[in-house]
Design an enzyme around this catalytic site. Structure first.
Site, PDB file in Angstrom:
ATOM      1  N   ARG A  55       0.800  -1.221   0.000  1.00 32.69           N
ATOM      2  CA  ARG A  55       0.000   0.000   0.000  1.00 32.69           C
ATOM      3  C   ARG A  55       0.836   1.275   0.000  1.00 32.69           C
ATOM      4  NH1 ARG A  55      -2.735  -3.975   1.684  1.00 32.69           N
ATOM      5  NH2 ARG A  55      -0.717  -4.506   2.541  1.00 32.69           N
ATOM      6  N   THR A  56       1.774   1.369   0.943  1.00 31.93           N
ATOM      7  CA  THR A  56       2.481   2.639   1.117  1.00 31.93           C
ATOM      8  C   THR A  56       3.293   2.961  -0.133  1.00 31.93           C
ATOM      9  OG1 THR A  56       2.621   2.070   3.446  1.00 31.93           O
ATOM     10  CG2 THR A  56       3.959   3.923   2.707  1.00 31.93           C
ATOM     11  N   LYS A  83      26.281  -4.253  -1.283  1.00 30.58           N
ATOM     12  CA  LYS A  83      27.745  -4.293  -1.089  1.00 30.58           C
ATOM     13  C   LYS A  83      28.137  -3.652   0.223  1.00 30.58           C
ATOM     14  CE  LYS A  83      28.215  -3.315  -6.024  1.00 30.58           C
ATOM     15  NZ  LYS A  83      28.672  -2.244  -6.940  1.00 30.58           N
ATOM     16  N   ARG A 105      11.277   3.831   3.735  1.00 29.32           N
ATOM     17  CA  ARG A 105      10.836   2.875   4.769  1.00 29.32           C
ATOM     18  C   ARG A 105      12.056   2.062   5.163  1.00 29.32           C
ATOM     19  NH1 ARG A 105       5.665  -1.096   4.628  1.00 29.32           N
ATOM     20  NH2 ARG A 105       4.722   0.887   5.205  1.00 29.32           N
ATOM     21  N   HIS A 133       4.617   5.785  11.694  1.00 30.56           N
ATOM     22  CA  HIS A 133       4.136   5.607  10.310  1.00 30.56           C
ATOM     23  C   HIS A 133       3.225   6.802  10.031  1.00 30.56           C
ATOM     24  CE1 HIS A 133       3.098   3.897   6.574  1.00 30.56           C
ATOM     25  NE2 HIS A 133       2.708   2.691   6.937  1.00 30.56           N
TER      26      HIS A 133
HETATM   27  N1   CP Z   1      -0.380  -0.155   5.849  1.00 32.38           N
HETATM   28  C1   CP Z   1       0.831  -0.346   5.302  1.00 32.38           C
HETATM   29  O1   CP Z   1       1.827   0.281   5.664  1.00 32.38           O
HETATM   30  O2   CP Z   1       0.837  -1.322   4.321  1.00 32.38           O
HETATM   31  P1   CP Z   1       2.126  -1.747   3.503  1.00 32.38           P
HETATM   32  O3   CP Z   1       3.090  -2.385   4.483  1.00 32.38           O
HETATM   33  O4   CP Z   1       1.642  -2.713   2.468  1.00 32.38           O
HETATM   34  O5   CP Z   1       2.743  -0.513   2.910  1.00 32.38           O
END
Ligand code: CP
Length: 311
Positions: A55-56, A83, A105, A133
């Site tokens: 999603r993100t 590396k 991320r 998040h």
């Molecule tokens: N909700 C969320 O962060 O989903 P993903 O891990 O798929 O990005």
């Protein structure tokens, strides 16, 4: 209002004023209503995902596309990360090459601290370990405000693996600041008193909440010593059909997903009319458009020069 030329990082919601957060919610909803997107065709972004995402990542890509940004391809598995290149060196390299912003991320909680001290381009946090998040929180807030008009005075119960969840941590803080009444629920061994939210049983939670926010069990962040039985978990802490029937008629169900169907929530309830799970995913694109606009806009928005983030 003054014109702001500084780069804005989006790494947590703590550093934003409540006025700024409310403005971001308003902009997210405006984009959803069809407000034209600004043109950022002079901006090049790189999305660096050191942890998996559906999603993100996809919704940041969609938001970048709608803002007409150029997305420079980057995959950790084919990069010099393999590396031994450090996160800092990867990011400094991308900045030197000409990236205008980085969406990151990473599994390390607070990974962005050394980047903020070194880089001049915006860092947009797409999730840091068990830390924060913030883009998920913004889309969750957008979904609540879309339903109720406000979160102020609403009872929100965050249910499940609170201790390991960056979604829970981001949401508990900001919901309290915006005037919601926030509780936790789920296994007491995964309850985190540092979040400062009282604990309810799942049966108490379903009767009291306006918003039931379910969390995925974060097995990848557990040490492997806790016995986990999906059926037991569902019966004790999950949203069963029987519990769904005891929710207030107006209550809604959120889950950041991915969902473990039959564990946090009964399989068929994911598509229940009161579930907003797929609406959250749709809203994620608009929320991320608002975040990117905020990071790169040279115009001031309400709240830029306020410092009301300590309430
Ligand atoms: N909700 C969320 O962060 O989903 P993903 O891990 O798929 O990005």
């Amino acid at each position: 209002m003054k014109t702001i030329l500084k780069n804005r990082h989006f790494v947590n919601l703590e550093s934003l004023s409540t006025t700024e957060i409310n403005s971001l919610i308003e902009r997210s909803l405006a984009f959803k209503r069809g407000e034209p997107a600004p043109d950022f065709s002079d901006k090049t972004l790189v999305n660096l995902f050191f942890e998996n995402s559906t999603r993100t990542r996809s919704s940041f890509e969609m938001a970048e596309h709608r803002l007409n940004m150029y997305l420079l391809p980057f995959e950790t598995v084919t990069s010099s990360v393999q590396k031994g290149e450090t996160l800092l060196d990867t990011c400094k390299t991308l900045e030197a090459i000409g990236a205008d912003g980085l969406v990151i991320r990473h599994g390390a909680t607070g990974y962005y601290e050394e980047l903020l001290a070194t880089l001049d381009i915006p860092i947009i946090n797409a999730g840091d370990g068990s830390g924060q998040h913030p883009s998920q929180s913004l889309l969750d807030l957008m979904t609540m405000v879309e339903t109720y008009g406000t979160v102020e005075g609403k009872v929100v119960v965050i249910c499940g693996d609170l201790q390991h969840s960056r979604v829970a941590r981001s949401n508990a803080d900001i919901l309290k600041r915006l005037g919601a009444i926030v509780y936790g629920s789920g296994p007491v061994e995964w309850y985190d008193p540092a979040m400062g939210i009282p604990h309810l049983s799942m049966d108490e939670a379903v009767e009291q909440c306006d918003i039931l926010m379910l969390l995925r069990v974060q097995h990848e962040r557990h040490d492997g010593t806790t016995r986990f039985d999906p059926a037991d978990y569902h019966a004790t802490y999950g949203l069963t059909h029987e519990r769904m029937n005891r929710l207030k008629n107006s209550a809604i169900v959120l889950h950041p997903a991915p969902v473990n169907r039959g564990v946090e929530i009964a399989d068929e309830l994911v598509e229940h009319p009161r579930s907003r799970i797929f609406e959250q995913m749709k809203n994620g694109v608009f929320a991320r458009m608002a975040i990117l606009e905020w990071c790169f806009s040279t115009k001031s928005i309400k709240g830029d020069d306020e410092d009301d983030n300590t309430n």
